[in-house]
Design an enzyme around this catalytic site. Structure first.
Site, PDB file in Angstrom:
ATOM      1  N   ASP A  49       9.637-116.002 -80.956  1.00 27.99           N
ATOM      2  CA  ASP A  49       9.803-116.694 -82.224  1.00 27.99           C
ATOM      3  C   ASP A  49      11.240-116.430 -82.686  1.00 27.99           C
ATOM      4  O   ASP A  49      11.890-115.480 -82.217  1.00 27.99           O
ATOM      5  CB  ASP A  49       8.791-116.188 -83.255  1.00 27.99           C
ATOM      6  CG  ASP A  49       8.413-117.255 -84.273  1.00 27.99           C
ATOM      7  OD1 ASP A  49       9.223-118.183 -84.463  1.00 27.99           O
ATOM      8  OD2 ASP A  49       7.332-117.163 -84.878  1.00 27.99           O
ATOM      9  N   CYS A  50      11.742-117.247 -83.580  1.00 31.77           N
ATOM     10  CA  CYS A  50      13.170-117.211 -83.897  1.00 31.77           C
ATOM     11  C   CYS A  50      13.618-115.840 -84.405  1.00 31.77           C
ATOM     12  O   CYS A  50      13.108-115.342 -85.412  1.00 31.77           O
ATOM     13  CB  CYS A  50      13.492-118.284 -84.932  1.00 31.77           C
ATOM     14  SG  CYS A  50      13.348-119.954 -84.279  1.00 31.77           S
TER      15      CYS A  50
END
Length: 279
Positions: free
Chosen positions: A229-230
């Site tokens: 995830d970012c």
């Protein structure tokens, strides 16, 4: 255009290999122009398509695109074929916008009514979630667009979601939290999977060797790529106190099975430095 992947990899420099493990930004992978390796654009899903307007710097300004009822509503249909048709429509739209991978479906099990992603998660029932998600994946990927199922695993609450630790027995994980993901891998043939921010039993999912290498790759035979995830690898250096340097964060995540970092934080220069230092 057909490419011989092993030949391309053999021609990559160490710097280029490290670069391909890191995003150019949130939505694009890096290019290697001299070898004709293009950028790959990803887009948020799962029940629509969210691509940033290329004329605007603000990621909240998106191009108008298809949008369907949220996952919780789709699950109420109990209809995997409907999910497949929805996925196919999203896949066609993705191709029209030049998107290579849709970041979805979202299939975590609903455990807290306060979870901020409950609207897009299919169900609190792992069988229903798995059936709907597999249909969606088949639909999207039938259009030549990849999917990235998320968020692996046990991303079931909103409070302190970057750093919370889900204490769950292996039996509960395998019988309740994992089955929908496993179905997406074994039957849906999802091309990618996104790790969750949270930890499981003290180990962040981004750097969880048991979760990624043992369960996902060894037990389920997953041979696609795992993306964070970012910004998740960078979070290993904050409240988790798991590691103290970007180089250490990069090495522990890579060794745990993570393939690609969403964004450009610790998988470019720090990963390269760590390789030169420790390998």
């Amino acid at each position: 255009m057909e490419h011989n992947i092993p030949e391309l990899v053999a021609q990559l420099t160490l710097e280029e290999k490290a670069g391909l493990c890191s995003g150019a930004d949130f939505w694009h992978t890096k290019t290697v122009e001299r070898l004709g390796i293009p950028t790959l654009m990803v887009s948020d899903g799962p029940h629509g398509l969210r691509t940033q307007d290329p004329e605007r710097d603000d990621p909240n300004h998106s191009r108008k695109a298809v949008c369907f009822p949220a996952g919780c509503s789709a699950a109420a249909s109990f209809d995997p074929d409907l999910a497949r048709r929805e996925g196919a429509a999203i896949g066609r739209e993705a191709r029209a916008f030049g998107v290579g991978v849709v970041l979805g479906p979202a299939i975590n099990i609903k455990r807290s009514p306060l979870c901020g992603r409950n609207f897009e998660y299919y169900s609190e029932d792992p069988v229903l979630a798995g059936e709907l998600a597999a249909g969606y994946i088949n639909g999207v990927q039938s259009q030549g667009v990849g999917t990235s199922i998320k968020h692996f695993a046990a991303n079931n609450e909103e409070h302190n979601r970057f750093y919370c630790d889900a204490a769950i027995t292996e039996t509960d994980l395998r019988e309740y939290y994992f089955p929908a993901f496993e179905k997406c891998i074994r039957e849906g043939k999802a091309e990618s999977i996104m790790t969750a921010y949270n930890a499981i039993n003290g180990v962040p999912c981004t750097a969880n060797n048991w979760l990624l290498n043992k369960v996902l790759k060894q037990d389920w035979g997953f041979n696609g790529y795992i993306v964070s995830d970012c910004g998740a690898p960078g979070l290993l250096m904050t409240d988790h106190r798991y590691v103290k340097t970007p180089e250490a964060a990069a090495m522990i995540a890579i060794k745990a099975g993570l393939d690609v970092e969403c964004g450009d934080y610790v998988f470019a220069n720090p990963l390269l430095n760590a390789y030169k230092q420790y390998m």
